[in-house]
Motif scaffolding. Structure first.
Motif, short mmCIF file in Angstrom:
data_model
loop_
_atom_site.label_atom_id
_atom_site.label_comp_id
_atom_site.label_asym_id
_atom_site.label_seq_id
_atom_site.Cartn_x
_atom_site.Cartn_y
_atom_site.Cartn_z
N UNK A 17 5.15 3.74 8.67
CA UNK A 17 5.41 3.07 7.52
C UNK A 17 5.88 4.13 6.64
N UNK A 18 4.68 4.99 6.34
CA UNK A 18 4.69 6.11 5.14
C UNK A 18 5.80 6.91 5.64
N UNK A 19 6.29 7.40 6.79
CA UNK A 19 7.17 8.31 7.30
C UNK A 19 8.45 7.75 6.72
N UNK A 20 8.69 6.59 7.45
CA UNK A 20 9.79 5.76 7.06
C UNK A 20 10.38 5.54 5.67
N UNK A 21 9.47 4.96 4.91
CA UNK A 21 9.76 4.37 3.55
C UNK A 21 9.70 5.54 2.51
N UNK A 22 8.79 6.58 2.81
CA UNK A 22 8.74 7.60 1.81
C UNK A 22 9.32 8.87 2.18
N UNK A 23 9.06 9.44 3.25
CA UNK A 23 9.32 10.89 3.62
C UNK A 23 10.82 10.66 4.10
N UNK A 24 11.03 9.96 5.02
CA UNK A 24 12.48 9.59 5.16
C UNK A 24 13.65 9.30 4.21
N UNK A 25 13.29 7.91 4.02
CA UNK A 25 14.40 7.36 3.01
C UNK A 25 14.16 7.98 1.77
N UNK A 26 12.82 8.22 0.89
CA UNK A 26 12.97 9.26 -0.50
C UNK A 26 13.13 10.59 -0.31
N UNK A 27 12.38 11.38 0.65
CA UNK A 27 12.35 12.80 0.44
C UNK A 27 13.49 13.30 1.10
N UNK A 28 13.88 12.66 2.34
CA UNK A 28 14.87 13.38 3.26
C UNK A 28 16.04 13.10 2.98
N UNK A 29 16.47 11.64 3.16
CA UNK A 29 17.86 11.17 2.96
C UNK A 29 18.26 10.84 1.72
N UNK A 30 16.92 10.58 0.84
CA UNK A 30 17.28 10.21 -0.82
C UNK A 30 18.23 8.86 -0.88
N UNK A 31 17.86 8.00 0.06
CA UNK A 31 18.64 6.75 -0.03
C UNK A 31 18.07 5.75 -1.24
N UNK A 32 16.85 5.95 -1.45
CA UNK A 32 16.06 5.40 -2.64
C UNK A 32 15.45 6.13 -3.57
N UNK A 33 15.22 6.11 -4.59
CA UNK A 33 14.76 7.17 -5.59
C UNK A 33 13.36 7.54 -5.49
N UNK A 34 13.07 8.68 -5.47
CA UNK A 34 11.80 9.12 -5.20
C UNK A 34 10.64 8.47 -6.25
N UNK A 35 9.60 7.97 -5.61
CA UNK A 35 8.66 7.26 -6.40
C UNK A 35 8.77 5.59 -6.27
N UNK A 36 9.84 5.15 -5.59
CA UNK A 36 9.86 4.00 -5.41
C UNK A 36 8.76 3.39 -4.35
N UNK A 37 8.18 4.12 -3.55
CA UNK A 37 6.94 3.54 -2.95
C UNK A 37 6.03 4.57 -3.07
N UNK A 38 4.56 4.26 -3.04
CA UNK A 38 3.36 4.94 -3.09
C UNK A 38 2.60 4.30 -1.82
N UNK A 39 2.14 5.35 -0.91
CA UNK A 39 1.36 4.89 0.26
C UNK A 39 -0.06 4.28 0.08
N UNK A 40 -0.52 4.82 -1.08
CA UNK A 40 -1.51 4.25 -1.56
C UNK A 40 -1.44 2.52 -1.96
N UNK A 41 -0.50 2.37 -2.24
CA UNK A 41 -0.24 1.03 -2.65
C UNK A 41 0.16 -0.11 -1.77
N UNK A 42 0.49 0.42 -0.37
CA UNK A 42 0.48 -0.37 0.95
C UNK A 42 -0.70 -0.87 1.12
N UNK A 43 -0.88 -2.29 1.78
CA UNK A 43 -1.84 -2.82 1.84
C UNK A 43 -1.85 -3.41 3.42
N UNK A 44 -3.22 -3.35 4.00
CA UNK A 44 -3.33 -3.59 5.42
C UNK A 44 -3.21 -5.18 5.42
#
Length: 262
Positions: A186-213
């Protein structure tokens, strides 16, 4: 009764669920929010699963009439959509007959939501600029349903957020949550891929520390006098642009249905 209200109010005085860092990326997303064929396509496609899921869960627990008008099966229900954004969930729920209040603290997103809803002339839909901890003060035990879809991973003080969402529910009311799994995929898809690599959503939209189990979320809801009725994982097929429910909660995404005890 009043002691519980003031308990939440006291929490609000020192804690806020609003994360100011989330305003900027969502301001940027507001410009493309209703482009269902662009980078927001997966979010729009999610309605193909989450709206029927909410409707069917309400049928299963007897919250709606099984022989209701098929055009407006949610008629008579009051629904609070917390973190409604541009109204992607609020609109279809109101079109199914529910009286929907969309709640968000982002002015840009609310303007988009209001404009889009106005074009459809949805008279049973209203939008309010507010956080849930502000809203609950005068709206305790008001709603049959509270929805927090793709929201809890964007707020701080998640315990306060959950508490106030539950406080808005009538006893016996339903809480529906959809959110990211706390997994490395989930971290890879929503942050690394969508934000950092593809830049489909603005950087900082998601933070892994705020994901909840999912197990952590269950415990927090149980602490607030809720019983968990249903959980399921959810995955997205980008080739078909479709989501589907799966057994595994820990891969990518999950949905949860809880009921507030009477």
């Amino acid at each position: 009764m009043y002691s519980r209200i003031w308990s939440c109010v006291r929490s609000i005085s020192t804690h806020s669920t609003l994360d100011p860092r989330q305003l900027k990326p969502f301001n940027e997303l507001s410009k493309i929010w209703w482009d269902s064929e662009g980078v927001m396509k997966p979010l729009h496609a999610m309605n193909g699963v989450r709206i029927p899921w909410i409707q069917n869960r309400l049928k299963d627990i007897g919250a709606v009439n099984r022989i209701a008008n098929p055009q407006t099966p949610l008629a008579g229900l009051s629904i609070l959509d917390v973190g409604c954004g541009g109204g992607i969930v609020s609109e279809p729920l109101s079109e199914l007959g529910a009286n929907v209040t969309g709640l968000d603290c982002n002015t840009e997103m609310l303007n988009i939501a209001k404009a889009h809803g106005l074009n459809k002339k949805l008279h049973n839909l209203r939008y309010l600029h507010s956080t849930v901890e502000e809203h609950v003060i005068n709206n305790r035990e008001k709603y049959d349903v509270v929805v927090a879809s793709e929201t809890i991973e964007h707020v701080q003080e998640q315990d306060v957020f959950i508490k106030c969402c539950v406080e808005c529910l009538k006893p016996g009311g339903s809480m529906f949550i959809t959110t990211n799994s706390k997994s490395r995929l989930s971290e890879f898809l929503f942050i690394t891929l969508l934000e950092d690599i593809l830049r489909h959503v603005p950087k900082g939209t998601h933070e892994y520390s705020m994901f909840i189990d999912v197990e952590d979320l269950k415990k927090r809801l149980q602490k607030e006098n809720c019983v968990i009725l249903y959980t399921s994982g959810m995955v997205y097929n980008p080739l078909k642009s479709k989501w589907k429910l799966i057994k595994n909660h820990y891969i990518l995404h999950y949905v949860l249905h809880a009921v507030k005890l009477k």
